[in-house]
Write a protein that holds these residues in place. Sequence first.
Motif, PDB file in Angstrom:
ATOM      1  N   ASP A 291     106.008  90.810 126.637  1.00  0.00           N
ATOM      2  CA  ASP A 291     105.456  91.884 127.122  1.00  0.00           C
ATOM      3  C   ASP A 291     106.905  92.541 127.402  1.00  0.00           C
ATOM      4  O   ASP A 291     107.631  92.042 128.550  1.00  0.00           O
ATOM      5  CB  ASP A 291     104.664  91.896 128.350  1.00  0.00           C
ATOM      6  N   PRO A 292     107.421  93.627 126.928  1.00  0.00           N
ATOM      7  CA  PRO A 292     108.716  94.223 127.202  1.00  0.00           C
ATOM      8  C   PRO A 292     108.793  94.857 128.696  1.00  0.00           C
ATOM      9  O   PRO A 292     110.111  94.784 129.099  1.00  0.00           O
ATOM     10  CB  PRO A 292     108.854  95.399 126.398  1.00  0.00           C
ATOM     11  N   ASN A 293     107.776  94.834 129.374  1.00  0.00           N
ATOM     12  CA  ASN A 293     107.671  95.228 130.899  1.00  0.00           C
ATOM     13  C   ASN A 293     107.861  94.328 131.826  1.00  0.00           C
ATOM     14  O   ASN A 293     108.197  94.391 133.191  1.00  0.00           O
ATOM     15  CB  ASN A 293     106.532  96.056 131.088  1.00  0.00           C
ATOM     16  N   ARG A 294     107.847  92.929 131.178  1.00  0.00           N
ATOM     17  CA  ARG A 294     108.069  91.768 132.023  1.00  0.00           C
ATOM     18  C   ARG A 294     109.349  91.207 131.956  1.00  0.00           C
ATOM     19  O   ARG A 294     109.707  91.362 130.821  1.00  0.00           O
ATOM     20  CB  ARG A 294     107.114  90.551 131.866  1.00  0.00           C
ATOM     21  N   PRO A 295     110.048  90.403 132.872  1.00  0.00           N
ATOM     22  CA  PRO A 295     111.166  89.650 132.738  1.00  0.00           C
ATOM     23  C   PRO A 295     110.924  88.472 131.733  1.00  0.00           C
ATOM     24  O   PRO A 295     109.871  88.047 131.633  1.00  0.00           O
ATOM     25  CB  PRO A 295     111.635  89.078 133.897  1.00  0.00           C
ATOM     26  N   LYS A 296     111.866  88.142 131.064  1.00  0.00           N
ATOM     27  CA  LYS A 296     111.700  87.179 129.999  1.00  0.00           C
ATOM     28  C   LYS A 296     111.498  85.907 130.620  1.00  0.00           C
ATOM     29  O   LYS A 296     112.353  85.662 131.747  1.00  0.00           O
ATOM     30  CB  LYS A 296     113.020  86.967 129.142  1.00  0.00           C
ATOM     31  N   PHE A 297     110.730  85.015 130.111  1.00  0.00           N
ATOM     32  CA  PHE A 297     110.430  83.839 130.983  1.00  0.00           C
ATOM     33  C   PHE A 297     110.625  82.686 130.253  1.00  0.00           C
ATOM     34  O   PHE A 297     110.280  82.565 129.068  1.00  0.00           O
ATOM     35  CB  PHE A 297     108.862  83.615 131.313  1.00  0.00           C
ATOM     36  N   TYR A 298     111.348  81.425 130.761  1.00  0.00           N
ATOM     37  CA  TYR A 298     111.610  80.298 129.910  1.00  0.00           C
ATOM     38  C   TYR A 298     111.176  79.274 130.759  1.00  0.00           C
ATOM     39  O   TYR A 298     111.174  78.955 132.023  1.00  0.00           O
ATOM     40  CB  TYR A 298     113.311  80.102 130.094  1.00  0.00           C
ATOM     41  N   GLY A 299     110.523  78.456 130.087  1.00  0.00           N
ATOM     42  CA  GLY A 299     109.642  77.223 130.745  1.00  0.00           C
ATOM     43  C   GLY A 299     108.172  77.234 130.027  1.00  0.00           C
ATOM     44  O   GLY A 299     107.960  77.743 129.235  1.00  0.00           O
ATOM     45  N   ARG A 300     107.716  76.135 130.507  1.00  0.00           N
ATOM     46  CA  ARG A 300     106.359  75.795 130.096  1.00  0.00           C
ATOM     47  C   ARG A 300     105.423  76.494 130.914  1.00  0.00           C
ATOM     48  O   ARG A 300     105.490  76.511 132.121  1.00  0.00           O
ATOM     49  CB  ARG A 300     106.192  74.130 130.073  1.00  0.00           C
ATOM     50  N   ARG A 301     104.338  77.019 130.437  1.00  0.00           N
ATOM     51  CA  ARG A 301     103.174  77.513 130.957  1.00  0.00           C
ATOM     52  C   ARG A 301     102.032  76.640 130.942  1.00  0.00           C
ATOM     53  O   ARG A 301     101.118  76.620 131.590  1.00  0.00           O
ATOM     54  CB  ARG A 301     102.679  78.727 130.468  1.00  0.00           C
ATOM     55  N   LYS A 302     101.834  75.706 129.814  1.00  0.00           N
ATOM     56  CA  LYS A 302     100.798  74.785 129.561  1.00  0.00           C
ATOM     57  C   LYS A 302     101.359  73.374 129.078  1.00  0.00           C
ATOM     58  O   LYS A 302     102.393  73.231 128.595  1.00  0.00           O
ATOM     59  CB  LYS A 302      99.872  75.244 128.534  1.00  0.00           C
ATOM     60  N   GLY A 303     100.602  72.424 129.533  1.00  0.00           N
ATOM     61  CA  GLY A 303     100.744  71.155 129.266  1.00  0.00           C
ATOM     62  C   GLY A 303      99.563  70.331 128.502  1.00  0.00           C
ATOM     63  O   GLY A 303      98.874  70.949 127.604  1.00  0.00           O
ATOM     64  N   ARG A 304      99.383  69.191 128.898  1.00  0.00           N
ATOM     65  CA  ARG A 304      98.330  68.611 128.141  1.00  0.00           C
ATOM     66  C   ARG A 304      97.197  69.504 128.430  1.00  0.00           C
ATOM     67  O   ARG A 304      96.874  69.959 129.695  1.00  0.00           O
ATOM     68  CB  ARG A 304      97.998  67.269 128.912  1.00  0.00           C
ATOM     69  N   ALA A 305      96.043  69.483 127.611  1.00  0.00           N
ATOM     70  CA  ALA A 305      94.861  70.473 127.660  1.00  0.00           C
ATOM     71  C   ALA A 305      94.278  69.778 128.988  1.00  0.00           C
ATOM     72  O   ALA A 305      93.927  68.690 129.221  1.00  0.00           O
ATOM     73  CB  ALA A 305      93.974  70.242 126.555  1.00  0.00           C
ATOM     74  N   LEU A 306      93.485  70.847 129.736  1.00  0.00           N
ATOM     75  CA  LEU A 306      92.836  70.511 131.115  1.00  0.00           C
ATOM     76  C   LEU A 306      91.438  69.956 130.822  1.00  0.00           C
ATOM     77  O   LEU A 306      91.028  70.305 129.583  1.00  0.00           O
ATOM     78  CB  LEU A 306      92.748  71.876 131.740  1.00  0.00           C
ATOM     79  N   ASN A 307      90.937  69.008 131.330  1.00  0.00           N
ATOM     80  CA  ASN A 307      89.827  68.368 131.315  1.00  0.00           C
ATOM     81  C   ASN A 307      88.590  69.595 131.862  1.00  0.00           C
ATOM     82  O   ASN A 307      89.078  70.396 132.474  1.00  0.00           O
ATOM     83  CB  ASN A 307      89.410  66.859 131.853  1.00  0.00           C
ATOM     84  N   ARG A 308      87.595  69.025 131.555  1.00  0.00           N
ATOM     85  CA  ARG A 308      86.413  70.167 131.687  1.00  0.00           C
ATOM     86  C   ARG A 308      86.439  70.578 133.494  1.00  0.00           C
ATOM     87  O   ARG A 308      86.210  71.765 133.765  1.00  0.00           O
ATOM     88  CB  ARG A 308      85.234  69.630 131.544  1.00  0.00           C
ATOM     89  N   SER A 309      86.675  69.660 134.195  1.00  0.00           N
ATOM     90  CA  SER A 309      86.362  69.722 135.602  1.00  0.00           C
ATOM     91  C   SER A 309      87.521  70.725 136.144  1.00  0.00           C
ATOM     92  O   SER A 309      87.634  71.601 137.005  1.00  0.00           O
ATOM     93  CB  SER A 309      86.569  68.607 136.339  1.00  0.00           C
ATOM     94  N   MET A 310      88.876  70.436 135.485  1.00  0.00           N
ATOM     95  CA  MET A 310      89.958  71.378 135.912  1.00  0.00           C
ATOM     96  C   MET A 310      90.032  72.832 135.221  1.00  0.00           C
ATOM     97  O   MET A 310      90.503  73.481 136.160  1.00  0.00           O
ATOM     98  CB  MET A 310      91.254  70.419 135.566  1.00  0.00           C
ATOM     99  N   VAL A 311      89.250  72.773 134.238  1.00  0.00           N
ATOM    100  CA  VAL A 311      89.107  74.081 133.497  1.00  0.00           C
ATOM    101  C   VAL A 311      88.171  74.890 134.542  1.00  0.00           C
ATOM    102  O   VAL A 311      88.282  76.110 135.070  1.00  0.00           O
ATOM    103  CB  VAL A 311      88.560  74.048 132.294  1.00  0.00           C
TER     104      VAL A 311
END
Length: 229
Positions: free
Chosen positions: A7-27
């Motif tokens: 999104d050009p209106n947001r600062p550029k982000f570097y890094g991870r947002r997601k890792g291993r898929a969340l299990n059902r309880s964490m979702v």
Amino acid sequence: MTGEKHDPNRPKFYGRRKGRALNRSMVAVVEDDLPRYAVDPAALPAEPTDMFDRPVRDLWLEIGFGSGEHLLGQAKANPDIGMIGCEPFINGVAKLVRDVTASGTDTIRILPDDARLLLDALPDACIGRAFVLFPDPWPKKRHNFRRFIGPENLPRLARVLRPGGTLRCATDHPDYLAWMLFYIRANPAFRWLAKGPSDWAVPPADHVRTRYETKALAGVPHYLDFLRV
């Protein structure tokens, strides 16, 4: 980058947002429980302490809380303080939300996103303490500009910290340690509180240690406290 459309209106982000898929309880934790604690930078109350369900005497901020152990520990040790944690990595957010819900702590709010969005939305001098603990060191020289502590974000931290407030940084990466000291000491808004090597080579008395510090440190940790002058 994460691969998501920028999104050009947001600062550029570097890094991870997601890792291993969340299990059902964490979702379920993210979908059902996170909204109870979530902060919207675009809809903050005029007085940020009003985002809590009961009066708090101060507001503390942790940027990049990982799994949230330090943030939750500080909240338990300081029940009269409102705590805001920022973390874009959803796996860590889910763990904190689960643990906060289980503990019954009612003084934590969470931004599951880039901390700069919140820093730019908060009013001046509203934060009493800020923590930036073991941030990604981005060790390759060409990536150093991505480091959170640096000339881009220190003015943001200086603006939201009230005079007399403190900024605590920690790192186990020697190059990032030198980088932090260089840039923060060069900023006239901050004064380093260390009186000698023993003041920054051991955790402060009120520090909450995490599993990362006991198992995953790559080098010797250092803890740096700065006064907002």
